[in-house]
Design an enzyme around this catalytic site. Structure first.
Site, PDB file in Angstrom:
ATOM      1  CB  SER A 225      -0.963  -0.039   1.188  1.00  0.00           C
ATOM      2  OG  SER A 225      -1.985   0.932   1.050  1.00  0.00           O
ATOM      3  CD  GLU A 339      -5.059  -4.550  -3.675  1.00  0.00           C
ATOM      4  OE1 GLU A 339      -5.231  -4.171  -2.499  1.00  0.00           O
ATOM      5  OE2 GLU A 339      -3.998  -5.040  -4.076  1.00  0.00           O
ATOM      6  CG  HIS A 428      -5.561  -2.619   0.530  1.00  0.00           C
ATOM      7  ND1 HIS A 428      -4.722  -2.546  -0.549  1.00  0.00           N
ATOM      8  CD2 HIS A 428      -5.131  -1.679   1.415  1.00  0.00           C
ATOM      9  CE1 HIS A 428      -3.818  -1.589  -0.338  1.00  0.00           C
ATOM     10  NE2 HIS A 428      -4.049  -1.061   0.852  1.00  0.00           N
TER      11      HIS A 428
END
Length: 516
Positions: A225, A339, A428
């Protein structure tokens, strides 16, 4: 500082044991006494090592300053406080745990929070190896405003012990402390403090990691991320090229979308200042908590992260990428299938999807097809994932391939037991426990998950060691630059063209990367 520093003479570089059999390392920047761990019998864990002076008082909103600790003994036995952030990441964990049917009260929390947070951790399998080990430096995620270097999923003990690599995890300033500052609209005035912290930590690794059994000439930076976006940003900076040779980006790519400029950062700091003054204080007079609270109030929608300052980040990273001006590095890059799914608001999916199609008219027909086949939620998830991660990630993969480097692209498609039922899918951050072999007790984990873990930990470490995740000539994972093929990681691994490549081509018609 959290790690106790005891003044004393520095012995010649080497390794010894403390009085309680703790591992002791004599390195360039000091003597470090760590924690003995059974899995690291020839090495150890070194926790809470300071790599810069505490950025407090007059050092708030200043570049990191080196510590003069060459003649000090550092007790590196416990984690340091996280950088100031509030409950941003803890709340994320709590929501995830609750979705899986667990108790949100067991959500991870750091060892306190402080502006004094520039510390790193080292896990070493062998402090005196016959051959130096590859080094893997982890940069945590958290939207540039949350996260810490030792979240349960980031603990490097198993990865280090099982794969024979030195694992380092680093901290960096977050939110208004890391990516804002006074006089941000003045050329030459520093503003990217979080990015500077990352560079300073990597420089510490270069100076010291050999004493921990690591090879400073074989460093892989990896992150997820915002950590992956940090990896991508570092790849655009020529001055960092000597600090690493390989890179792994997990769910990044958005670093190559629009970034705020100096004027926008200055306006944000102005809003922060006005709020603090209205509360009876000032940017340098306020406590860290007051600054965080003011930021959460008036900068809730500000895009924290690297600022195009004309100095450290001289131009929009997308332009740098388009020009092919990136540091050559072997690369693993990938995204998870779902995600964006966990972030969708069920009450606004239809309107959000309509807005997305309005903003991307060339892709509207393809998204309509996805909606008809999989439903609106999945279509919006795919569209957002493609825009912010998959498409810019494939572009980076293509450009890096042109640098004559090995590039491997993955798609992580594993959904844990029950994850689809609660609207998570391959969410995610879902891949991280597989990389570190750190599956939380509240995560449903079965034989398939353990098998995926065995593959991912070994593939990531092999890549760090050799530049290829494959075993000798037994090619399981094709080089993307040579084949245009990606690895699809699930209960069964498969290869093929990247999913959503047509969607990328429709959104970015000038970019043929990964097009079918």
């Amino acid at each position: 500082m959290v790690a106790a520093i005891l003044l004393g003479p520095l012995a010649a570089c080497g390794v010894s044991q403390g009085t309680d059999a703790s591992p002791v390392v004599y390195a360039t920047d000091g003597t470090f006494e760590g924690v003995a761990q059974p899995n690291l019998a020839e090495g150890g864990a070194f926790l809470g090592i300071p790599f810069a002076m505490p950025p407090v008082a007059e050092l708030r909103w200043q570049p990191p300053k080196l510590i003069s600790a060459a003649n000090a003994i550092v007790m590196a036995k416990s984690y340091a406080p996280a950088c100031v952030q509030g409950d941003y990441t803890t709340a994320w964990y709590a929501d995830l745990i609750e979705a899986f049917g667990g108790d949100p009260l067991v959500a991870a929390t750091p060892a306190g929070e402080s502006e004094d947070c520039l510390y790193l951790n080292v896990w070493s399998p062998d402090l005196a190896p016959d051959k130096p080990a590859p080094v893997m430096v982890w940069i945590h995620g958290g939207s540039y405003k949350g996260g810490w270097s030792y979240e349960p999923n980031y603990v490097g003990e198993k990865l280090s012990a099982q794969q024979g690599v030195v694992v380092v995890s680093i901290a960096y300033r977050l939110g208004p402390f890391g990516y804002l500052g006074p006089d941000a609209d003045t050329a030459g005035t520093p503003v990217n403090f979080g990015l500077m912290d990352q560079i300073t930590a990597l420089e510490w690794v270069q100076r010291n990691i050999a004493a921990f059994g690591g090879d400073p000439d074989n460093v892989t930076i990896f992150g997820e991320s915002a950590g992956a976006a940090s990896v991508g940003t570092l790849l655009t900076m020529p001055e960092t090229a000597h600090l690493y040779g390989r890179a792994i980006s997990e769910s990044g790519g958005f670093e190559f979308l629009y970034r705020p400029n100096r004027a926008e950062a200055a306006a944000a700091f102005g809003d922060l200042t006005k709020k603090l003054e209205a509360d009876g204080t000032s940017p340098f007079g306020a406590t860290a908590r007051q600054i965080l609270d003011a930021s959460n109030t008036v900068l809730a929608n500000y895009d924290f992260g690297p600022v195009v300052d004309g100095d450290l980040v001289p131009e929009q990273p997308a332009l740098t990428l388009e020009a092919g001006h990136i540091n050559p590095a072997d690369l693993i890059i990938g995204t998870n299938r779902d995600e964006w799914l966990m972030y969708l608001d069920p009450d606004t999916i239809s309107t959000d999807l309509a807005d997305w199609k309005t903003n991307h008219p060339a892709a509207a027909e393809l998204v309509d097809g996805l909606s008809e086949k999989y439903g609106e939620a999945s279509a919006l998830d795919w569209a957002e994932t493609a825009e912010f991660m998959r498409c810019p990630g494939l572009r980076l993969a293509s450009v890096m391939s042109q640098q004559d480097k090995s590039v491997y692209v993955y798609e992580f498609n594993r959904a844990r037991s029950g994850a689809m039922d609660v609207g998570l899918g391959s969410y995610h951050g879902a891949e991280i426990p597989y990389v570190f072999d750190t599956h939380d007790n509240w995560l449903p984990t079965d034989t398939a998950d353990h098998n995926i873990t065995a593959f991912m930990t070994s593939a990531w470490a092999r890549f760090a060691r050799t530049g290829s995740p494959n075993i000798r000539t037994d090619t399981v994972w094709p080089d993307y630059g040579k084949t245009g093929i990606v690895l699809k990681i699930d209960q069964e691994r498969d290869t093929g063209k990247p999913e959503g490549a047509s969607l990328c081509a429709s959104m970015f018609p000038s970019d043929s990367a990964g097009s079918e």
